[in-house]
Scaffold this motif. Structure first.
Motif, short mmCIF file in Angstrom:
data_model
loop_
_atom_site.label_atom_id
_atom_site.label_comp_id
_atom_site.label_asym_id
_atom_site.label_seq_id
_atom_site.Cartn_x
_atom_site.Cartn_y
_atom_site.Cartn_z
N ARG A 119 -5.81 -4.32 -4.46
CA ARG A 119 -6.36 -4.72 -3.17
C ARG A 119 -5.22 -5.02 -2.20
O ARG A 119 -4.26 -5.71 -2.56
N PHE A 120 -5.32 -4.50 -1.01
CA PHE A 120 -4.26 -4.68 -0.01
C PHE A 120 -4.86 -5.23 1.28
O PHE A 120 -5.97 -4.85 1.67
N GLY A 121 -4.10 -6.12 1.95
CA GLY A 121 -4.55 -6.71 3.21
C GLY A 121 -4.29 -5.78 4.38
O GLY A 121 -3.72 -4.68 4.20
N SER A 122 -4.67 -6.22 5.56
CA SER A 122 -4.49 -5.35 6.73
C SER A 122 -3.02 -5.17 7.08
O SER A 122 -2.65 -4.24 7.79
N ARG B 187 -0.01 -6.46 -0.93
CA ARG B 187 -0.92 -6.68 -2.04
C ARG B 187 -1.59 -8.05 -1.95
O ARG B 187 -0.94 -9.04 -1.64
N LEU B 188 -2.88 -8.10 -2.22
CA LEU B 188 -3.58 -9.38 -2.29
C LEU B 188 -3.72 -9.73 -3.76
O LEU B 188 -4.10 -8.87 -4.57
N GLU C 214 0.84 -1.20 0.00
CA GLU C 214 0.00 0.00 0.00
C GLU C 214 0.88 1.25 0.00
O GLU C 214 0.55 2.26 -0.61
N ASP D 39 -15.84 -7.22 0.19
CA ASP D 39 -14.45 -7.45 -0.19
C ASP D 39 -13.65 -7.85 1.04
O ASP D 39 -13.84 -7.28 2.11
N ASP D 40 -12.76 -8.84 0.87
CA ASP D 40 -11.97 -9.29 2.02
C ASP D 40 -10.67 -8.51 2.17
O ASP D 40 -9.89 -8.78 3.07
N ALA D 41 -10.45 -7.53 1.29
CA ALA D 41 -9.26 -6.68 1.43
C ALA D 41 -9.50 -5.66 2.55
O ALA D 41 -10.64 -5.46 2.98
N ILE E 190 -8.58 -0.62 -0.67
CA ILE E 190 -8.71 -0.70 -2.13
C ILE E 190 -8.00 0.51 -2.73
O ILE E 190 -8.07 1.62 -2.18
N ALA F 284 -11.74 -0.78 2.29
CA ALA F 284 -12.58 -1.67 1.49
C ALA F 284 -14.00 -1.72 2.04
O ALA F 284 -14.97 -1.93 1.29
#
Ligand code: ATP
Length: 334
Positions: free
Chosen positions: A324-327, A331-332, A228, A250-252, A255, A244
């Motif tokens: 899409r980025f995770g917590s 990057r996802l 991110e 969305d599981d990200a 966004i 997100a």
């Protein structure tokens, strides 16, 4: 030219660790650009490579040779600074020749190299002038000339163009690209300027708090930022990043969508929004909008768009270009 390699380089000033543990390869002949927020350690890294600063731990290899304990003058490198550090009482020729004279290079060889550098940098007509009689761009060329004559294996540049006005910067940027091609030398370059980084680099190193966030070709970083942080740092105007949860399903955690990957429409679209500020740049229009329930967003549209502040519109992001980025900020995929 030579490869530069940093192996687990660490740098602390007293209790303050600026570079915790850096391993990086700068390929032979590459133009590698270091970018990152102010204070992230770019200049410190350059000074460590040059030998002006000793690392607290780790090693530096230039052309495969361990130079960690070598004096700056024995490393085969040359550094060009933002302040050109020219001698005001010397002529251009004397300034270019200065380092060579100290190194006791024979006079005829010195003369040949100064003439060659002046030719490469288009300074032949200015050799008898003093720095005070030159423009900013010409002064910067003299500083670069001083590096060229020493025939270094590696050139280091610390924001060399930041004292120049916009037009000169553009001109010097093109000249630096040509210089890199003609000398075929390894160049490591620190800048704050996105355009310089994107256009000059074969490889960009994005730094954050003394660590590497991502290394890659400019368009790879632009199209596929791995974190991110890189997503928000590379690109101007910046990528839009928002939680997100604002768009649901969305599981990200976050966004991202670049300003040029959003379409606008007055009738239909995914996200209703209100225009705030419209900037007309000529070839492009930049819209600053607030999307209902999502937040502020920047949109870049080709051409000239007539829109008034306060007008309602719809935004539709290109689904192919959603990042899409995770917590954890990574990057996802999918
Ligand atoms: P900028 O983009 O603002 O030039 P930078 O990324 O080049 O920043 P550095 O100049 O490398 O950053 O500085 C990194 C950190 O190290 C900063 O927090 C700075 O205050 C600190 N620092 C640099 N030199 C020293 C020093 N000699 N003593 C103590 N701290 C230092």
């Amino acid at each position: 030219m030579a490869e530069v390699r940093l192996n687990h380089v660490e740098k602390a000033f007293g209790k303050f660790t600026v570079i915790p543990d850096m391993t990086l390869t700068v390929p032979e002949g590459s133009f590698t650009v270091l970018v990152g927020p102010s204070g992230c350690g770019k200049s410190t890294l350059l000074r460590i490579i040059s030998g002006l600063e000793m690392p607290t731990a780790g090693e530096i290899l230039i052309g495969g040779e361990d130079v960690t304990l070598e004096e700056p003058s024995n490393r085969g490198i040359s550094m060009v600074f933002q302040s050109y550090a020219l001698y005001p009482h010397m002529t251009v020729a004397q300034n270019i020749d200065f380092g060579l004279r100290l190194s006791k290079t024979p006079a005829d060889e010195r003369e040949r190299r100064v003439a060659e550098a002046a030719r490469i940098l288009a300074l032949e007509d200015y050799l008898d002038r003093k720095p005070g009689q030159l423009s900013g761009g010409q002064r910067q060329r003299v500083a670069i000339g001083r590096s060229i004559v020493r025939q270094p294996k590696v050139f280091l540049f610390d924001e060399p163009l930041s004292n120049l006005d916009a037009a000169l910067r553009t001109q010097m940027r093109v000249e630096l690209a040509q210089l890199h091609q003609s000398l075929d030398a390894t160049m490591i370059y620190v800048t704050h300027d996105q355009v310089e980084a994107m256009t000059l680099a074969d490889q960009i190193v994005v730094m954050n708090k003394g660590r590497i966030e991502q290394v890659g070709a400019p368009m790879d970083l632009y199209d596929r930022p791995e974190t991110e942080f890189v997503a928000g740092f590379i690109g101007s105007p910046k990528m839009n990043l928002f939680p997100a949860s604002a768009i649901g399903r969305d599981d990200a955690a976050t966004i991202g969508i670049r300003p040029e990957h959003i379409r606008t429409d007055h009738e239909n679209g995914d996200w209703p929004a209100t225009a705030q500020v419209v900037e007309t740049l000529g070839a492009d229009t930049i819209l600053y909008v607030t999307a209902d329930g999502i937040g502020d967003m920047t949109v870049r549209l080709p051409g000239h768009m007539r829109l008034a502040a306060g007008e309602r519109l719809f935004l539709t992001p290109d689904p192919e270009h959603l990042h899409r980025f995770g917590s954890d900020g990574r990057r996802l995929t999918s």
